[in-house]
Design an enzyme around this catalytic site. Structure first.
Site, PDB file in Angstrom:
ATOM      1  N   SER A  61     -25.497  -9.154-106.072  1.00  0.00           N
ATOM      2  CA  SER A  61     -25.753  -8.573-104.756  1.00  0.00           C
ATOM      3  C   SER A  61     -24.856  -7.346-104.523  1.00  0.00           C
ATOM      4  O   SER A  61     -24.898  -6.404-105.319  1.00  0.00           O
ATOM      5  CB  SER A  61     -25.556  -9.659-103.705  1.00  0.00           C
ATOM      6  OG  SER A  61     -26.081  -9.274-102.477  1.00  0.00           O
ATOM      7  N   ASP A 115     -36.941 -11.088-102.255  1.00  0.00           N
ATOM      8  CA  ASP A 115     -35.651 -10.432-102.034  1.00  0.00           C
ATOM      9  C   ASP A 115     -35.934  -8.992-101.619  1.00  0.00           C
ATOM     10  O   ASP A 115     -36.640  -8.271-102.331  1.00  0.00           O
ATOM     11  CB  ASP A 115     -34.852 -10.459-103.354  1.00  0.00           C
ATOM     12  CG  ASP A 115     -33.466  -9.861-103.214  1.00  0.00           C
ATOM     13  OD1 ASP A 115     -33.116  -9.414-102.099  1.00  0.00           O
ATOM     14  OD2 ASP A 115     -32.734  -9.845-104.216  1.00  0.00           O
ATOM     15  N   HIS A 126     -33.175 -14.172-103.038  1.00  0.00           N
ATOM     16  CA  HIS A 126     -31.862 -13.538-103.087  1.00  0.00           C
ATOM     17  C   HIS A 126     -30.730 -14.573-103.040  1.00  0.00           C
ATOM     18  O   HIS A 126     -30.716 -15.436-102.177  1.00  0.00           O
ATOM     19  CB  HIS A 126     -31.695 -12.562-101.913  1.00  0.00           C
ATOM     20  CG  HIS A 126     -30.443 -11.746-102.025  1.00  0.00           C
ATOM     21  ND1 HIS A 126     -30.338 -10.674-102.879  1.00  0.00           N
ATOM     22  CD2 HIS A 126     -29.227 -11.878-101.452  1.00  0.00           C
ATOM     23  CE1 HIS A 126     -29.122 -10.166-102.808  1.00  0.00           C
ATOM     24  NE2 HIS A 126     -28.426 -10.879-101.950  1.00  0.00           N
TER      25      HIS A 126
END
Ligand SMILES: *[C@@H]1O[C@H](CO)[C@@H](O)[C@H](O)[C@H]1NC(C)=O
Ligand SMILES: *[C@@H]1O[C@H](CO)[C@@H](O)[C@H](O)[C@H]1NC(C)=O
Length: 399
Positions: free
Chosen positions: A189, A343, A373
């Site tokens: 991320s 995501d 995600h």
């Protein structure tokens, strides 16, 4: 009615709400996702409410709740865990206990959390680093870095870069028994964003002689120019990372002034002077057909240049690695990119795969059709274990 009851009641109502939120059919364990989402969004919404009342910045509240999930650096039967600082940046180090005849591989790991939360000490981060060290028989360095809203770009990046450079000194590698030819960087991320950015920076840094063998980017955030990519549109309300949260994190990386966030929400934050950058994030030319289905490419809409003057970071390649020209991408190390269907950041990762391949970089791309995600980082999801296995077997073969 006690406070506990009220709390349980709120959690129950929100849980029912998130369970009721329709999820795609191929999501495994929807109840587990609903539970994680309820916990996460209850805290986030509470924090946003407290912020609305003017009491405190929302991240202070979230960080307070997350601090209960921190674990001390405890060694187990297979891995020795310690903490130290690299160039004044706090890091957690995982060294396998079993004897090794040869030098080990080294992996430098950067946690996620939207540049404003997370730490090497969080249970999920610690757990992944521990397993990585054990499964790969590798030395894992899990770095911390200064966070927003107290610190903005480029502080996060500088901390990560300083810690990485320290690790890459011969003396330090010797001390931990790491093979200088087999060092990789990984991040998830926002950590994937920082990993991609420092990998680009390191390649051209004449002061650092030891280079990286691999970079692995797990559902990374890689650009701020277009917040209306097909993946942003399709997953705008997907519970784990709704578009509004992603936009808030991005803008918070650069400033706490909410005007940047508002402009980003309308996708009108890039000044016309920077129009030449849009070719680097043009999904119409950079996404494979299957991800473009049902979407029409509109020319970018531009905003005033005031924001870009005040907060030039959002147009900086060190914040948005997709903005690198092909020259900068050439000769980057062997790359692994993992993206998830559900995501908002999916297309960032996929476009980077295309751009790297066009620049001649060898890339392995695993796209998880039923992934969302953060699935690998949240402990306990079946899809997360599948993702972990893919990621670890790539590292095991390539690092
Ligand atoms: C340590 O390694 C053994 C053998 O691979 C494994 O069975 C055990 O679960 C590991 N312990 C921990 C705490 O991971
Ligand atoms: C994006 O790509 C499409 C074709 O793939 C092209 O028509 C369009 O002009 C490009 N836009 C920008 C801003 O690069």
């Amino acid at each position: 009615m006690g406070r506990k009851m009220i709390f349980l009641l709120i959690m129950g109502v929100l849980g029912a709400y998130y369970l009721y939120t329709p999820l795609p059919d191929n999501i495994e364990e929807p109840w587990r996702l609903a539970w994680v989402t309820t916990r996460k969004n209850t805290i986030t919404n509470l924090a946003l409410f407290v912020e609305l009342l003017g009491i405190s910045h929302f991240t202070n509240i979230v960080v307070f709740f997350m601090s209960f999930q921190e674990v001390p650096p405890t060694s187990d039967e297979n891995v020795t865990v310690t903490e130290t600082t690299f160039n004044n940046v706090p890091v957690r180090i995982y060294v396998p206990k079993r004897k090794s005849e040869t030098l080990r591989r080294g992996l430098f790991y950067i946690h996620g959390g939207g540049w404003c939360m997370g730490s090497a000490a969080l249970f999920d981060t610690d757990f992944l680093s521990r397993r990585t060290a054990d499964r790969l028989d590798a030395v894992v360095i899990s770095t911390n870095y200064r966070l927003a809203p107290k610190h903005h770009f480029p502080n996060q990046l500088e901390d990560v870069y300083n810690a990485l450079k320290w690790f890459l000194y011969h003396d330090v590698l010797d001390k931990y028994g790491v093979d200088p030819e087999r060092i990789g960087i990984s991040g998830s991320s926002a950590g994937g964003n920082l990993a991609a950015a420092v990998t680009q920076q390191l390649k051209d840094d004449p002061d650092v002689k030891i280079k990286l063998k691999t970079q692995s980017l797990l559902y990374p955030a890689l650009q701020t120019l277009d917040m209306d990519l097909p993946s942003y549109q399709e997953n705008s309300h997907f519970p784990v990372l709704p578009r509004s949260h992603a936009v808030r994190s991005w803008s918070e990386y650069f400033t706490t002034d909410r005007s940047l966030e508002n402009a980003m929400l309308f996708n009108q934050h890039v000044p016309v002077e920077s129009s030449h950058l849009f070719k680097f994030v043009n999904w119409s030319s950079l996404l494979p057909e299957e991800f473009k289905k049902g979407h029409f490419y509109n020319s970018p809409t531009y905003g005033g240049s005031e924001l870009a003057k005040k907060y030039p970071g959002f147009l900086d390649v060190r914040a948005a690695p997709l903005l690198a020209g092909d020259n900068k991408l050439r000769n980057l190390p062997l790359t692994y990119v993992m993206t998830c269907q559900y995501d908002v950041l999916r297309d960032d990762g996929i476009m980077y795969v295309t751009r790297l391949r066009n620049a001649g970089v060898r890339v392995t791309h695993d796209h998880i059709a039923d992934g969302f995600h953060g699935a690998l980082s949240y402990h306990g999801f079946k899809v997360g274990y599948r993702m972990e296995n893919l990621y670890m077997s790539w590292l095991s073969e390539n690092l």
